[in-house]
Each structure stands twice: as structure tokens, then as C-alpha cells.
Design a protein around this motif. Structure first.
Motif, PDB file in Angstrom:
ATOM      1  N   LEU A 183       0.830  -1.212   0.000  1.00 16.76           N
ATOM      2  CA  LEU A 183       0.000   0.000   0.000  1.00 16.76           C
ATOM      3  C   LEU A 183       0.863   1.261   0.000  1.00 16.76           C
ATOM      4  CD1 LEU A 183      -2.829  -1.084   2.461  1.00 16.76           C
ATOM      5  CD2 LEU A 183      -3.015  -0.783  -0.009  1.00 16.76           C
TER       6      LEU A 183
ATOM      7  N   ARG B 268       2.059   1.634  -3.475  1.00 16.66           N
ATOM      8  CA  ARG B 268       0.977   2.104  -4.342  1.00 16.66           C
ATOM      9  C   ARG B 268       1.010   3.619  -4.467  1.00 16.66           C
ATOM     10  NH1 ARG B 268      -4.926   1.110  -2.047  1.00 16.66           N
ATOM     11  NH2 ARG B 268      -4.231   2.874  -0.775  1.00 16.66           N
ATOM     12  N   GLU B 269       1.200   4.304  -3.359  1.00 21.02           N
ATOM     13  CA  GLU B 269       1.272   5.771  -3.376  1.00 21.02           C
ATOM     14  C   GLU B 269       2.528   6.251  -4.102  1.00 21.02           C
ATOM     15  OE1 GLU B 269      -0.868   8.045  -2.114  1.00 21.02           O
ATOM     16  OE2 GLU B 269      -2.301   6.649  -1.221  1.00 21.02           O
TER      17      GLU B 269
ATOM     18  N   ASP C  51      -7.526   0.587   4.586  1.00 22.68           N
ATOM     19  CA  ASP C  51      -7.504   2.046   4.467  1.00 22.68           C
ATOM     20  C   ASP C  51      -6.442   2.696   5.335  1.00 22.68           C
ATOM     21  OD1 ASP C  51      -9.409   2.518   2.547  1.00 22.68           O
ATOM     22  OD2 ASP C  51     -11.016   3.046   3.923  1.00 22.68           O
TER      23      ASP C  51
ATOM     24  N   ARG D  32      -2.447   5.690   3.296  1.00 21.58           N
ATOM     25  CA  ARG D  32      -3.212   6.210   2.159  1.00 21.58           C
ATOM     26  C   ARG D  32      -3.280   7.739   2.249  1.00 21.58           C
ATOM     27  NH1 ARG D  32      -8.170   7.940   2.054  1.00 21.58           N
ATOM     28  NH2 ARG D  32      -8.520   7.083   4.136  1.00 21.58           N
TER      29      ARG D  32
ATOM     30  N   SER E  47     -10.452   1.644  -2.809  1.00 23.31           N
ATOM     31  CA  SER E  47      -9.522   2.170  -3.806  1.00 23.31           C
ATOM     32  C   SER E  47      -8.296   1.296  -3.963  1.00 23.31           C
ATOM     33  CB  SER E  47      -9.058   3.580  -3.424  1.00 23.31           C
ATOM     34  OG  SER E  47     -10.126   4.493  -3.446  1.00 23.31           O
ATOM     35  N   ASP E  48      -7.845   1.183  -5.199  1.00 22.29           N
ATOM     36  CA  ASP E  48      -6.539   0.638  -5.550  1.00 22.29           C
ATOM     37  C   ASP E  48      -6.110   1.321  -6.850  1.00 22.29           C
ATOM     38  OD1 ASP E  48      -5.113  -1.100  -3.814  1.00 22.29           O
ATOM     39  OD2 ASP E  48      -6.677  -2.613  -4.006  1.00 22.29           O
TER      40      ASP E  48
END
Length: 517
Positions: A73, A76-77, A114, A119, A150-151
Motif C-alpha cells: 500500500l 501504491r502511493e 484504508d 493512504r 480504492s486501488d
């Protein structure tokens, strides 16, 4: 071919998938000399056969893989910022199936999802009433509530090519269609023999070798002759199908199967829906794989459990499959095998090290590369530290975001029609001008082979992005093959071999800058 016996490189990377190219990029950016050898095309195996998601892996929480989910995660950002042209946010609808996981379990999992990964840019989870709104419209009436979370989605093969391109621009030597045929330690260096597609061989001397061969990692371990590794790989085949668009909207669906698997339905290439994946254990040596009739029927049945529209195998427009080289963790259920990665370093005192990569997923390739460099640092002795966290991939330096960039390009290249403009902006980002060159009209792009694929773009792919076969262009550098007719694909295949890197062929073309025969 040149013999590099007397000109040692710091690092020889075997494997041109996402992990190999990511490691080559990281190493080159730290000032190391790097050679990468890939026996096929870049991303020609596992890395172009994914579900094309940049995600934490919601279902991994069930297996208590909190570290992997958190790292994924976080990445991902990082990747959303590094490549906004080929990576974009995607909302997923998770219908609640009353016969499977309880709603409170899904809610708890999504709460963790989350919050454990930092995130920042993506919207949080929300509860859905599927009896109202577009999300529930294509679903059967039994699905009354669900969740939206969200992804992100990416063009997996292009991500690999861009990592390789970044590595090359920082000094790495990228060799496709180049196979490792032998290697031996000679004290503090490796002597490796590489064989090219034309049969020519060369010797590369390297201070370290990285074995990022994916499904072939154990074969390379044996070829290197290193001590018996403490790790092993479990091959799992994942198959996908592409169908004519199943529903309206730009959201995806996460569908729970009765067997514990998860199947995704994702908007794809404008007119299609991508569906996958399966988890089928594969025994024996790795090699080419394809989606079987049984797998295709399984995916269609899963869709049929949720969607009102009937889906049958004869509707499949395209299918693909790949082998995932998962780290063997003892799970018999292929769906439960960890997607985490393990780096196995073989470094006898006084000898050149070999680092083998087991497992991993596309989302974590950048962080995996950092870990690899940390392990190699004592042997290679370089000083520069991590740098890729804030560095864009080629074309990704879009400070105002993708939408603003696309609007600016639409104004500048007003002669480019939709959807070709958006496709080119997505594929090349801020480097679009390098593809278009001095073209000032559509005619100056050269012959259109179909679906907006022109001579000028193909010449760029051959010259800059290592495209050597029609398949490299149609199915990896682009997905234009999906939009072409069989006759158009056949015609393109016929002319491709005779096309030079300047776009010239013995067929009559229009245009300038070497595009007119």
C-alpha cells in the motif's frame, strides 16, 4: 560480439521482468555499471501476464500478511506519483455475498486496508446500497449491499520497459534475446557467457550476479553452481480472459468465489473487460502456458454468479496466462501461497556474490530493488543510497497531473484524434514529443497499420524500446493487437521485419524524417 572479459561490470542481472529491470534501474542510478540479459523480450513472461493491479492485496490480510500489505500500500502511493501516465486510481466494488465472508469481516478488512498503508491521495472505503446507483445495476438482485474501495491499475509490460529505459539512460546495458549459458566464479568475479539470438556469444565479467529469472530462477541457480539454496519456488499459473465490455462505468469489481479465490473484473482498453485470475499449480520445468478451457469456463461461471448478463466462453475476445514464481511456503492451496518476496544471497567469503529473487509482485518491485541493493552493498562497496522513491519513471514527470497534460497535448497536437491521443499520452507521458518527432499532421505519422498504430510509433519502439517482433509491439509495448482485425495484424506482421529503426521499408510510405521510402 564484443568480449567484455577484461572490462568487468559491477552487476550482471539475469532476467528482464519487473524485478530484474527494477534492480538494474536502482543499481545504475547509484553509479554502478550494469549489464542485464533477458532470454526473450522484456516482460515477455510473468510481468506481462498479471492482472495489472497496483494494490496492497486485500485478501492477503486473511493470511495475516500485514507486512506485505503495508509495504504494498505504501508503494501504491509511490508508484502513482512516479508514473501517473501508466498508473491510475481505480475504484473497486466488492459485493457482499451472504454465503461467504460475513459483512463485518469485509468491513474490518477494508478498515485495515484504508489505514495501515499511509493512504494519502485515494478516497476511502464507503458502504454501498447496490439496489441503487450504477454500481449495482449489472449485478443480480441477491446482491443488495457492498463496499467501494480504492486501488490502482497499471500497464504492466510498459512499466517494465520504462524501468529498463531508465536503467539504460543511466548507463545500464540492456540485452534482450540474450541467454545465460554458463557462469563460474573466479575469486572475486563471475565469468559469464551470454548467447544472443543470432548465436553469437560474449563473455561478461561481473563483480556480482542477480538472478531475477522469475519462473526460471531455480534453473539459473543450478547453472550458477551455487551452494544448495535454502529457498525454492512454487509455480502457479494465472489465466485471464478479455470480454466485450460487461457493464458501464469506470469502476472494477472484486468477486468472491465459493472456493475462496477472488476474481477481478476490470475496465480494459475502453471496449473490454479484463477478468482474472486463476491459481493453478504447475509441476515440472517452466515454459509457455495458455488459458485452458477449464480455466476460461471457471472465470465465466464466477461472472455468472454475480452479473445478470450471461457470459460464455465463446464471447472471449482474447486470453492470456503466465507463471507466477511464488516463494514456496508450504501451503498446498495455491491461492494461499504468499505473494511476498525472498532474496537469497550466496556470498562465500572471498568470492563474488550471487543474489536470487524468489516471489514478489509487480507492486513491490521498486522496494524489492532497494532491498537487493542493501544486500549487495557490502560486497560492491558503493556509497550512494536509495534514490528511486521520489524519481519518476520515464514520461512520468507530469507535475500538474495526467488530465492537465492530456488537455495540453490535445491543444498542441490538435490533428491527433481520439482515442489515439489519449492512448499515446498514456503510453509515453511527457515523452510523447519524442514519439511524434516533427510530425505536424496525421499523414506525417506514416502508414496507419490499424487502430492508430503508425510507422512513426513503431520506429520509435524499435529504436528506443527494444521491440524486435510484431508481438513485442502489438501485445506488450501496446495492446493495439486487441483492436486490430486479423487481416490488419497479418499485414503488420508481414511488413514489420523489413522496417528499419528509422521507419523505412521497401513499401511506399508517406511522411518525412526518414519515413518516406
Amino acid at each position: 560480439m564484443p568480449d567484455l572479459h577484461e572490462t568487468p561490470v559491477d552487476l550482471l542481472v539475469i532476467g528482464g521482468g519487473v524485478n530484474g529491470c527494477g534492480i538494474a534501474r536502482d543499481a545504475a542510478g547509484r553509479g554502478l555499471s550494469v549489464t542485464l540479459g533477458e532470454m526473450g523480450d522484456l516482460a515477455s513472461a510473468t510481468s506481462s501476464a498479471s492482472t495489472k493491479l497496483i494494490h496492497g492485496g486485500l485478501r492477503y490480510l486473511e493470511h495475516y500478511e500485514f507486512r506485505l500489505v503495508r509495504e504494498s500500500l505504501t508503494e501504491r502511493e509511490v508508484l502513482l506519483a512516479a508514473a501517473p501516465h501508466i498508473i491510475r486510481p481505480l475504484r473497486f466494488v466488492l459485493p457482499h455475498h451472504s454465503g461467504l465472508r460475513p459483512a463485518w469481516v469485509l468491513r474490518l478488512g477494508l478498515f485495515l486496508y484504508d489505514h495501515i498503508g499511509g493512504r494519502r491521495t485515494l478516497p476511502p472505503t464507503r458502504v454501498l446500497d447496490l439496489r441503487r446507483g450504477a454500481e449495482g445495476a449489472p449485478l443480480k438482485a441477491a446482491y443488495r449491499r457492498g463496499f467501494a474501495y480504492s486501488d490502482a491499475w497499471t500497464d504492466d509490460a510498459r512499466m517494465v520497459v520504462l524501468a529498463a529505459l531508465d536503467a539504460a539512460e543511466r548507463g545500464a546495458r540492456i540485452l534482450t534475446r540474450t541467454r545465460l549459458v554458463s557462469a563460474r566464479r573466479e575469486g572475486a568475479v563471475w565469468r559469464a557467457t551470454l548467447e544472443h539470438a543470432d548465436g553469437g556469444q560474449e563473455t561478461v565479467t561481473a563483480r556480482a550476479i542477480v538472478n531475477a529469472a522469475g519462473p526460471w530462477v531455480e534453473q539459473v541457480v543450478r547453472l550458477l553452481g551455487v551452494n544448495k539454496p535454502a529457498r525454492s519456488v512454487k509455480l502457479v499459473k494465472g489465466s485471464h480472459i478479455v470480454l466485450p465490455r460487461l457493464y458501464e462505468g469506470e469502476h472494477a469489481y472484486t468477486l468472491q468465489g465459493g472456493d475462496g479465490r477472488v476474481v477481478f473484473a476490470i475496465p480494459y482498453e475502453g471496449r473490454y473487460t479484463l477478468v482474472g485470475t486463476t491459481d493453478v499449480p504447475v509441476e515440472g520445468e517452466p515454459g509457455p502456458v495458455e488459458a485452458t478451457g477449464e480455466e476460461i469456463a471457471y472465470l465465466c461461471r464466477t461472472l455468472g454468479d454475480y452479473f445478470t448478463r450471461e457470459v460464455t466462453p465463446d464471447q472471449v475476445a482474447w486470453s492470456y496466462a503466465g507463471l507466477r514464481p511464488l516463494h514456496e511456503d508450504g501451503h498446498e492451496n495455491a491461492s494461499a501461497v504468499t505473494r511476498d518476496y525472498v532474496l537469497d544471497l550466496d556470498a562465500p567469503q572471498g568470492s563474488a556474490p550471487a543474489l536470487s529473487v524468489y516471489g514478489g509482485k509487480i507492486t513491490t518491485f521498486r522496494r524489492l530493488a532497494e532491498h537487493a541493493m542493501e544486500l549487495l552493498k557490502p560486497a560492491l562497496g558503493f556509497r550512494p543510497g536509495p534514490w528511486t522513491r521520489t524519481a519518476p519513471l520515464p514520461g512520468g514527470d507530469l507535475s500538474a497531473g495526467f488530465a492537465a497534460f492530456r488537455d495540453r497535448m490535445a491543444a498542441h497536437y490538435s490533428w491527433l484524434a481520439e482515442p489515439t491521443l489519449t492512448r499515446l499520452c498514456r503510453a509515453y507521458g511527457s515523452r510523447l514529443d519524442r514519439v511524434l518527432g516533427e510530425a505536424a499532421s496525421w499523414a506525417e505519422m506514416g502508414e496507419d497499420f490499424g487502430a492508430g498504430l503508425t510507422v512513426r510509433e513503431v520506429a520509435y519502439l524499435k529504436r528506443i524500446e527494444w521491440a524486435r517482433t510484431p508481438e513485442d509491439v502489438l501485445w506488450r509495448r501496446t495492446k493495439i493487437g486487441l483492436h486490430m482485425t486479423p487481416d490488419q495484424r497479418s499485414a503488420f506482421t508481414s511488413v514489420f521485419a523489413s522496417m528499419g529503426e528509422d521507419g523505412r521499408t521497401d513499401r511506399r510510405m508517406t511522411g518525412r524524417d526518414g519515413l518516406e521510402a
